[in-house]
Every structure is written in C-alpha cells, then in structure tokens.
Write a protein that holds these residues in place. Structure first.
Motif, PDB file in Angstrom:
ATOM      1  N   PHE A   1      23.447 -34.434  16.293  1.00 22.86           N
ATOM      2  CA  PHE A   1      22.259 -34.145  15.517  1.00 22.86           C
ATOM      3  C   PHE A   1      22.111 -32.633  15.300  1.00 22.86           C
ATOM      4  N   CYS A   2      21.453 -32.273  14.205  1.00 19.43           N
ATOM      5  CA  CYS A   2      21.232 -30.867  13.873  1.00 19.43           C
ATOM      6  C   CYS A   2      20.263 -30.243  14.871  1.00 19.43           C
ATOM      7  N   TYR A   3      20.609 -29.068  15.389  1.00 21.67           N
ATOM      8  CA  TYR A   3      19.740 -28.381  16.352  1.00 21.67           C
ATOM      9  C   TYR A   3      18.465 -27.860  15.688  1.00 21.67           C
ATOM     10  N   ASN A   4      18.493 -27.742  14.346  1.00 20.89           N
ATOM     11  CA  ASN A   4      17.353 -27.143  13.640  1.00 20.89           C
ATOM     12  C   ASN A   4      16.313 -28.171  13.200  1.00 20.89           C
ATOM     13  N   CYS A   5      16.787 -29.297  12.608  1.00 17.62           N
ATOM     14  CA  CYS A   5      15.841 -30.282  12.071  1.00 17.62           C
ATOM     15  C   CYS A   5      15.974 -31.661  12.712  1.00 17.62           C
TER      16      CYS A   5
END
Length: 282
Positions: A271-275
């Motif tokens: 998964f994206c660390y940002n969103c």
C-alpha cells in the motif's frame, strides 16, 4: 461495468509502463525516452551551429517537430493515467516535462524560443529510475538535511567572506591605484572575490611588491575558505547519519502510486505510504 473495468485496466497498465522502471516494459519505455531526449538536445545544439543549422534546417526542424509531438503525447498520457493529474502537473518532473514540450509551439509566435528545448536535458534526471538509484535516496536525503542544518552557519560564513572581500578590495585600491587597473573600489572588490575563489581571470593584476604580497595572502586565504563550507556540511552530514535509525537495510524502488503519484516506496510494499491506496504490482 465491463467497459469501466477494461478502461481502468488499460490505464493501470499504461501507468505502470510510464511511471515505473521495475518492469521490462517500464524500463524499455524509459530507455527509449532517454534516447529521444538526448537526440532532441543534440538537435537543438546542432541548430545553433552557424552554417550547419542553415544547411540542414529542414531535417533538423522536422526531427524537432516529431520529437515535440512524441513528448506531447507522453505528457498527455502521464496526465490521464493518474487519478490526481494536478499533483503531477505541478510537480518537479511535471513542470520540466511541460517546459520541454512547449518551446517548439511557442516558436510560432516568438523566434528563437525553440532553443529553450535544451531544457529537455533536465529530463535526463529520470536515469535515476532506470539505474534504480532511488535505492540510495536515503543517503541523498541525509545530505539535503545536512545542507538545511548548515544554512545558518554557511550564511554567516558567506557574510564574513563578503566583508573580508570589501576590506581587502579597498586596501588593494589604495595600494595599487588607477594606474595598475584598480580604477575604483567595486572593481577592486571584484578582483578580490575572483582571487579569493581561486578563479583568477587575470584581467587585473597587482604590479607593486606590496600589492603582490597582499595578493599572495588572498590566494592562500582562498584555499582555506574553500575548505570551511565543506567542513560545516560534512559535520552536519555525520550528525544526520548518527540520528538515522538503521534497524535493517531498507530499499526503495521506482513504484509510483496511481492514486496520489507518490514515489519512493519500499520493496514489497502493498500500500502507498502517503494515501493508503493499494499499489499495482507488475
């Protein structure tokens, strides 16, 4: 429903090819892109050569137009394959991609502007993705943090250098005078800065023994001054390294989130660390 799924599928596939270099297709795309960028920069350079550019104007002009159209399609593809296009458009690479595309179009209205296409050389920074140099972004971040932490110290140092240059420049103006080329204090300060930085253009040179002695001191002082900023940044860099927690060897890849365009994800990240959006794995 089926059409939406297919539409989403081709967008994700195109996003993987354009934005990532971990897949064979993505790596091939980036290699071709770099070759085209280099060819474009060479064409712009050749156009600036008087005689050659005039003799081969048609070939160079058409080649430049072909490359510009290719870059235009690529720029549009980058926009439509991300869910938040404005994030890409106003990002560093987005601005560079735009500036490298528009000069040829602007040349319709303003002559000579197409030479700005040489800005495409900045797009060669994408070589970091191909060579997977993103793995070393942690070290580069430490260097950036060290430069930021050194900002105040370096500013004070530069301020002192300016003061020393003004004082020594004024002294040289009084010692050498107008007859030896030191016609005014600003020009004398210019000589001092050039000498202090060991550039030494040689357009002004002291003629008197005292002036030459002072010039020798300035040149020796210049070597010492060059070492000071290096020492400041090195000390801060060491400090940043000491603050870094190294529990395990963390590698970053070229994967880009299709939702928010964030990059620099860890290997095997789901998964994206940002969103928090699920990452697409080719």
């Amino acid at each position: 429903m089926e059409n939406n799924k297919n539409n989403q599928s081709w967008k994700e596939k195109l996003h993987e090819i354009i934005y990532e270099a971990d897949t064979p297709a993505g790596k091939l795309f980036d290699i071709i892109l770099l070759i085209v960028i280099v060819a474009s920069v060479i064409i712009v350079m050749l156009e600036s050569i008087k005689g050659f550019g005039e003799r081969h104007y048609n070939i160079l002009n058409w080649s430049e137009w072909v490359i510009t159209i290719l870059f235009s399609f690529e720029y549009i593809a980058r926009i439509i394959t991300v869910k938040k296009p404005f994030r890409y458009i106003f990002s560093f690479y987005g601005i560079i991609d735009f500036l490298s595309t528009v000069p040829k179009y602007i040349s319709f209205f303003f002559g000579g502007v197409h030479a700005l296409a040489a800005l495409r050389a900045l797009r060669l920074l994408r070589v970091f993705r191909i060579l997977k140099l993103a793995r070393y972004l942690g070290a580069s971040q430490n260097l950036i943090n060290a430069l930021k932490a050194s900002k105040a110290k370096i500013s004070v140092f530069l301020f002192v250098v300016i003061i020393v240059s003004i004082i020594l420049g004024t002294i040289m103006y009084l010692v050498e005078g107008e007859e030896n080329g030191f016609t005014n204090i600003p020009k004398s300060v210019y000589w001092c800065i050039v000498t202090l930085t060991t550039v030494g253009f040689g357009d002004i040179a002291p003629q008197t023994p005292l002036g030459q002695f002072i010039a020798s001191l300035v040149m020796i002082l210049g070597y010492g001054i060059i070492a000071v900023p290096t020492g400041i940044v090195s000390a801060e860099y060491t400090s940043q390294k000491n603050k870094e927690i190294t529990g395990k060897d963390v590698h970053l890849n070229t994967q880009s989130c299709s939702n928010c365009s964030a990059g620099k994800h860890m290997d095997n990240a789901e998964f994206c660390y940002n969103c928090g959006h699920k990452l697409n794995h080719g």
